[in-house]
Design an enzyme around this catalytic site. Structure first.
Site, PDB file in Angstrom:
ATOM      1  CD  GLU A 156      57.329  47.819 -36.244  1.00  0.00           C
ATOM      2  OE1 GLU A 156      56.945  47.176 -37.175  1.00  0.00           O
ATOM      3  OE2 GLU A 156      56.891  48.788 -35.774  1.00  0.00           O
TER       4      GLU A 156
ATOM      5  CD  GLU B  99      53.883  43.461 -35.376  1.00  0.00           C
ATOM      6  OE1 GLU B  99      53.601  44.205 -36.128  1.00  0.00           O
ATOM      7  OE2 GLU B  99      54.615  43.964 -34.152  1.00  0.00           O
TER       8      GLU B  99
END
Length: 781
Positions: A346, A422
């Site tokens: 991320e 995710e």
């Protein structure tokens, strides 16, 4: 095809033969990994996919079963033998030995004296060497290449007549190298790759049905149970993070043993029939302290985490040197289960240095990572987190976010496979908040929509586990919020590994893609409610100070990370106690991270934290000890302020705006070594009015085989629980979590002991229950 006859250069090849056979004997290890059959998944909408699932990955046994052997060396790239991975050398040696043993006696007659001497003396050198198996293979590669050069048709002719004529040689058996590539490696040439909108595993379309389990959050004794439940749910891929802060707690000192045995976890997944996507960071977020970065990085006052700042990249390079030496042999193309590796995590949401992500990619590739590389970002960071040549994936929780995936990813990547790295099956909890949950029907609907959109998926989390010890992270946007001990996450399996409504629905869904029935789910693990316990013995923290060693003396306060402890690596977790002497009352002020209980001598007068930065010191007489017990409640794991996560007292502590001096500082990390100083003779009976903070002790006996249970501490306020030396984590009566998970394998049949560190107020009893209570539920949507 060019071939090589051993009879052409018999004298020069005997030494090679001996080295090959002997190297095989040195590195050979017993196999404990079974092989399973090829299996298939039909694709949605009538298509089909094939997944080469060796299940047990029998080649792993030929690698020496890595879970039972640790190598402590680093290298830049894996050595190769004739274009094949070094891991194949073992099998090549075996097959070469089998093909050559009949020719050995004939070769003896033609050997040169020099070759004979070299061959004989190579035996003890290799056999008694303490070099690791990889180094033996590397040496063997060099010898192999040299002898191949000498024996090839292009090499200069040998001096003197050849022992056999060309005509004779045509009729002699030759060694065809093409036949020596091990069968298990022949179909592992391409690995996981992209072709148009599909993932391909070799030549077959492959859909990733993944789930996340973090080995460091699950007792090792339960790894197999959780992985079997994953496989029985119809998933084919395990994803896991690798926490740098736990694997390198002190600079240059690595821990990959016990519950941190990454290789054993990956191999177990392979044995059960799961592929692996590894997410090695160095930053992993994961709701773990500092996003998995070690706290000793913050000793550098100028540290810039997650950038190409020299102090950070030097530390990453050394860590990756060690970590990748363990990971590289576990890759798919080397015979292992790892089919893809994620580049950082991320980063688009952080985006401090455009050179950083290319650096991480190169750091992985330079150390031998050859499988498919991925990035992972949420919708806010997707655009900035992409790296050239690396496949971008997205993190999300709602069906509405799927549109972004379908439009933005196609616009920037073209026609490429789509993947939700995710899909958040629930959410984590913070102290003082509710227990977040996500409805199982909504989970099923979103998972169905993701698959129907043509995307692979990873369930984050499939099984969350527990933030044992002090490893939990925190968030700090508008206010500081630390994560609770439980990482239940309202995931597909509960914190204790029990089945949920989500599991049943998802198993039926993923099972619909399989022609064959899914493996039966393992039976639920038993839970037990043991008899309540009444603590008997006690030690005040102020009494403990006298036998835990001399304090650190400093003119000014020192933050936790810069304490001169742990061989200069500072203190990572736990508590820290500051004390100095004051002679007057007034206003005490300073920066305390995260929560500091203030004492005059042994009397508590209040707390200092993010909101309360000043406290009034009442009227005192004469010299008085001012003490502040500071707890590190967890470093921020996500956000732009990770560089500012030093704990303890930060900077000066002021009384009436004058800095206080001459501090005595105690490191209270509460590791196992800390409690080894608590000899039985130091404990006393609990007085009618205990002095806090304090440690409480009691023992109990389990007559039968221990089972999982949950501890409940009604009447206790805030502290930490240790059972048989294992730190179960923090409790706090502000909730939401009211029970702490105690795994059965951490209990003994016979005598057991519990130590509780309580900061403020103790209850009268310690209760056990067979049912967890994680607080008042709040639906996320």
């Amino acid at each position: 095809m060019t071939t090589w006859s051993l009879r052409r250069r018999p004298g020069r090849t005997l030494g090679l033969l001996l080295l090959v056979i002997l190297s095989f004997l040195v590195i050979r290890r017993p196999s404990r990994v079974s092989s399973q059959a090829f299996w298939e998944f039909p694709l949605p909408r009538g298509q089909r996919l094939n997944a080469y699932s060796d299940g047990g990955f029998s080649p792993l046994s030929k690698l020496g079963h890595l879970s039972g052997h640790a190598w402590h060396f680093s290298y830049s790239k894996p050595s190769v033998l004739l274009g094949k991975p070094a891991a194949a050398c073992n099998d090549l040696a075996l097959e070469v030995g089998e093909k050559l043993k009949e020719e050995t006696l004939e070769l003896v007659a033609g050997i040169s004296p020099l070759s004979f001497v070299i061959g004989i003396f190579s035996i003890p050198l290799l056999h008694f060497s303490e070099l690791s198996p990889h180094i033996h293979i590397f040496m063997l590669n060099i010898v192999f290449v040299l002898f191949l050069t000498a024996a090839s048709p292009c090499s200069p002719p040998a001096v003197g007549p050849s022992p056999v004529s060309v005509a004779e040689e045509r009729h002699l058996p030759r060694l065809e190298w093409s036949t020596l590539i091990p069968a298990w490696l022949r179909h592992r040439q391409l690995g996981l790759h992209t072709k148009g909108q599909h993932f391909m595993l070799e030549d077959s379309i492959f859909w990733i049905f993944g789930g996340s389990i973090h080995y460091f959050r699950v007792p090792r004794e339960y790894w197999r149970d959780r992985l079997l439940k994953m496989r029985a749910c119809g998933l084919n891929t395990l994803t896991t993070y690798v926490p740098w802060n736990l694997h390198e707690p002190e600079r240059g000192k690595f821990n990959f043993s016990g519950n941190l045995d990454l290789e054993a976890f990956v191999l177990m997944a392979a044995e059960i029939g799961l592929w692996v996507i590894l997410r090695p960071g160095p930053y992993i977020c994961s709701e773990i302290d500092l996003g998995g970065l070690p706290s000793w990085l913050l000793q550098d006052s100028g540290m810039k985490l997650r950038t190409t700042y020299k102090g950070f990249t030097e530390a990453v390079d050394l860590y990756f040197d060690h970590l990748m030496s363990r990971v590289v042999p576990l890759q798919y193309k080397h015979g292992g289960p790892i089919i893809a590796v994620q580049v950082e995590n991320e980063y688009g949401s952080y985006d401090r240095d455009p050179a950083y992500m290319p650096y991480i990619r190169k750091a992985l590739e330079d150390r031998g990572i050859i499988e498919l590389l991925l990035t992972s970002d949420n919708k806010d960071g997707l655009k900035k987190g992409m790296v050239h040549g690396v496949l971008a994936t997205i993190n999300l929780q709602t069906r509405q976010e799927l549109q972004l995936m379908n439009t933005f990813l196609v616009s920037v990547q073209g026609i490429q496979p789509k993947m939700v790295m995710e899909y958040w099956t629930g959410w984590f909890d913070s102290w003082g908040g509710p227990h977040n949950i996500l409805d199982s029907s909504e989970v099923l609907e979103t998972v169905t929509a993701i698959i129907d959109a043509g995307s692979s998926i990873n369930l984050y989390m499939f099984h969350g586990g527990t933030n044992f010890g002090f490893i939990n992270g925190a968030m700090h946007f508008h206010e500081y919020k630390s994560d609770v001990t439980s990482y239940d996450y309202d995931a597909v399996l509960t914190e204790a590994g029990d089945y949920t409504a989500k599991y049943s629905k998802l198993r039926e869904f993923f099972g619909s893609f399989s022609d064959a029935p899914l493996p039966p789910p393992p039976k639920p693990l038993p839970k037990m409610t043991y008899e309540p316990l009444i603590p008997v013995f006690y030690l005040s923290l102020w009494d403990v100070l006298s036998f835990i060693g001399e304090p650190i003396k400093s003119e000014k306060p020192i933050n936790m990370e810069n304490l001169p402890v742990n061989d200069g690596n500072g203190q990572a977790f736990g508590y820290i106690l500051y004390e100095t002497i004051i002679t007057s009352s007034g206003t005490l002020s300073g920066v305390v991270r995260d929560r500091g209980q203030v004492f005059l001598d042994t009397v508590s007068i209040g707390f200092m934290d993010y909101k309360t930065t000043k406290i009034v010191i009442p009227l005192i007489q004469g010299y008085t000890f001012l003490r502040i017990l500071v707890e590190n409640r967890g470093r921020v794991n996500y956000g732009n302020n990770i560089d500012d996560q030093r704990k303890g007292i930060i900077g000066n502590l002021y009384l009436n705006d004058s800095p206080l001096k001459k501090f005595r500082i105690y490191s209270l990390d509460m590791k196992k070594s800390f409690f080894q100083r608590f000899s039985i003779d130091k404990w006393t009976r609990i007085p009618d009015v205990p002095t806090f903070p304090a440690f409480f002790f009691c023992g109990f006996v389990i007559g039968s085989s221990p089972s999982d249970t949950f501890l409940k501490l009604e009447g206790w306020e805030k502290g930490v629980i240790f059972v048989n030396g294992q730190n179960l984590g923090r409790y706090w009566n502000i909730g939401p979590q009211e029970t702490l998970y105690l795994p059965g394998p951490w209990l003994f049949r016979g005598n057991n002991q519990i130590i509780i560190f309580e900061e403020v107020m103790a209850g009268s009893v310690i209760q056990f229950t067979d049912t967890p209570y994680l607080g008042r539920n709040q639906y996320i949507h």
